[in-house]
Motif scaffolding. Structure first.
Motif, PDB file in Angstrom:
ATOM      1  N   ALA A  36       1.181  -0.631  -0.205  1.00  0.00           N
ATOM      2  CA  ALA A  36      -0.556   0.338  -0.041  1.00  0.00           C
ATOM      3  C   ALA A  36       1.227   1.339  -0.130  1.00  0.00           C
ATOM      4  O   ALA A  36       1.878   1.078   0.107  1.00  0.00           O
ATOM      5  CB  ALA A  36      -1.547  -0.468   1.385  1.00  0.00           C
ATOM      6  N   SER A  37       0.138   2.308  -0.153  1.00  0.00           N
ATOM      7  CA  SER A  37       0.807   3.272  -0.176  1.00  0.00           C
ATOM      8  C   SER A  37       0.686   4.006   0.949  1.00  0.00           C
ATOM      9  O   SER A  37      -0.476   4.656   1.053  1.00  0.00           O
ATOM     10  CB  SER A  37       0.647   4.456  -1.544  1.00  0.00           C
ATOM     11  N   SER A  38       1.085   4.294   1.743  1.00  0.00           N
ATOM     12  CA  SER A  38       0.945   5.585   3.396  1.00  0.00           C
ATOM     13  C   SER A  38       1.725   6.710   3.817  1.00  0.00           C
ATOM     14  O   SER A  38       2.531   6.837   2.442  1.00  0.00           O
ATOM     15  CB  SER A  38       1.144   4.976   4.527  1.00  0.00           C
ATOM     16  N   ASP A  56     -13.206  16.365   7.736  1.00  0.00           N
ATOM     17  CA  ASP A  56     -14.595  15.716   7.305  1.00  0.00           C
ATOM     18  C   ASP A  56     -13.572  14.767   6.491  1.00  0.00           C
ATOM     19  O   ASP A  56     -12.903  15.186   5.658  1.00  0.00           O
ATOM     20  CB  ASP A  56     -14.713  16.578   6.116  1.00  0.00           C
ATOM     21  N   LEU A  57     -13.153  13.212   7.043  1.00  0.00           N
ATOM     22  CA  LEU A  57     -12.588  12.385   6.731  1.00  0.00           C
ATOM     23  C   LEU A  57     -12.947  11.975   5.087  1.00  0.00           C
ATOM     24  O   LEU A  57     -12.930  11.836   3.658  1.00  0.00           O
ATOM     25  CB  LEU A  57     -12.564  11.149   7.679  1.00  0.00           C
ATOM     26  N   GLY A  58     -14.374  12.299   5.149  1.00  0.00           N
ATOM     27  CA  GLY A  58     -15.310  11.702   3.222  1.00  0.00           C
ATOM     28  C   GLY A  58     -14.749  12.941   2.622  1.00  0.00           C
ATOM     29  O   GLY A  58     -14.154  12.396   1.291  1.00  0.00           O
ATOM     30  N   THR A  83      -7.685   3.740   3.048  1.00  0.00           N
ATOM     31  CA  THR A  83      -8.440   3.967   4.289  1.00  0.00           C
ATOM     32  C   THR A  83      -7.723   5.063   4.785  1.00  0.00           C
ATOM     33  O   THR A  83      -6.574   5.535   4.618  1.00  0.00           O
ATOM     34  CB  THR A  83      -7.940   2.539   5.233  1.00  0.00           C
ATOM     35  N   LEU A  84      -8.705   6.135   5.754  1.00  0.00           N
ATOM     36  CA  LEU A  84      -8.266   7.300   6.688  1.00  0.00           C
ATOM     37  C   LEU A  84      -8.666   6.688   7.827  1.00  0.00           C
ATOM     38  O   LEU A  84      -9.853   6.250   7.971  1.00  0.00           O
ATOM     39  CB  LEU A  84      -9.513   8.400   5.532  1.00  0.00           C
ATOM     40  N   ARG A  93      -3.703  10.272   8.641  1.00  0.00           N
ATOM     41  CA  ARG A  93      -3.180   9.146   7.534  1.00  0.00           C
ATOM     42  C   ARG A  93      -3.927   8.498   6.447  1.00  0.00           C
ATOM     43  O   ARG A  93      -5.348   8.039   6.201  1.00  0.00           O
ATOM     44  CB  ARG A  93      -2.905   8.208   8.570  1.00  0.00           C
ATOM     45  N   VAL A  94      -3.324   8.435   5.023  1.00  0.00           N
ATOM     46  CA  VAL A  94      -3.799   7.636   4.030  1.00  0.00           C
ATOM     47  C   VAL A  94      -3.187   6.425   3.873  1.00  0.00           C
ATOM     48  O   VAL A  94      -2.040   6.642   3.831  1.00  0.00           O
ATOM     49  CB  VAL A  94      -3.567   9.193   3.190  1.00  0.00           C
TER      50      VAL A  94
END
Length: 162
Positions: A36-38, A56-58, A83-84, A93-94
């Motif tokens: 994954a890319s993080s 606002d994660l969305g 995933t956030l 974190r993404v």
């Protein structure tokens, strides 16, 4: 009535005999390790106090997807891959996993490293956006997808089948 202390017949739990750190828990059936890319983003340091900011994660997820699709080369990433996690203090974190037929994790990481990525994120969110931790390729454990007859989950308001 006040809670009573535990009965004296209950023995205390024995201390761990192993002084070494425990190994990671075993993966559950169907779980897999994937690349994954993080990266972590720091959002909104200019217009409001970060301690009071509501993340606002969305909106951030939509901005990440839009910013990657507007890059050069454009990358198609879906919400299912993304995933956030709200780290507090305006930081998020993404994690973006690789999907079959989609861009590689290395391509996603490279695209996130482009200056245009942060510029696009800032425009999408109408706020300042900086990296808290730089994009990197990592290994994450993912659960298996739930089996489904259709590519879309059934509506939650539908009654269960008889």
């Amino acid at each position: 009535a006040s809670p009573s202390p535990p009965p004296p017949s209950a023995p205390p739990s024995p201390p761990s005999a192993s002084p070494s750190p425990s190994p990671p828990p075993p993966m559950l059936p169907g779980e897999a390790q994937v690349l994954a890319s993080s990266f972590s983003l720091e959002i909104g340091t200019s217009r409001r106090q970060r301690a009071l900011a509501v993340v606002d994660l969305g909106a951030i997820e939509a901005a990440v997807i839009e910013s990657l699709s507007g890059g050069d080369p454009p990358l198609t990433v879906t919400p299912d891959q993304t995933t956030l996690e709200d780290l507090g203090d305006g930081k998020v974190r993404v994690i973006i996993v690789q999907a079959a037929g989609g861009p590689t994790v290395e391509d996603i990481t490279a695209a996130a490293e482009q200056p245009t990525f942060l510029t696009s994120m800032a425009e999408q969110l109408d706020d300042t956006v900086d990296f808290d931790s730089l994009p990197a390729t990592v290994t994450v454990v993912v659960a298996p997808p739930l089996p489904s007859a259709s590519p879309f989950p059934p509506p939650t308001t539908a009654p269960p089948p008889e």
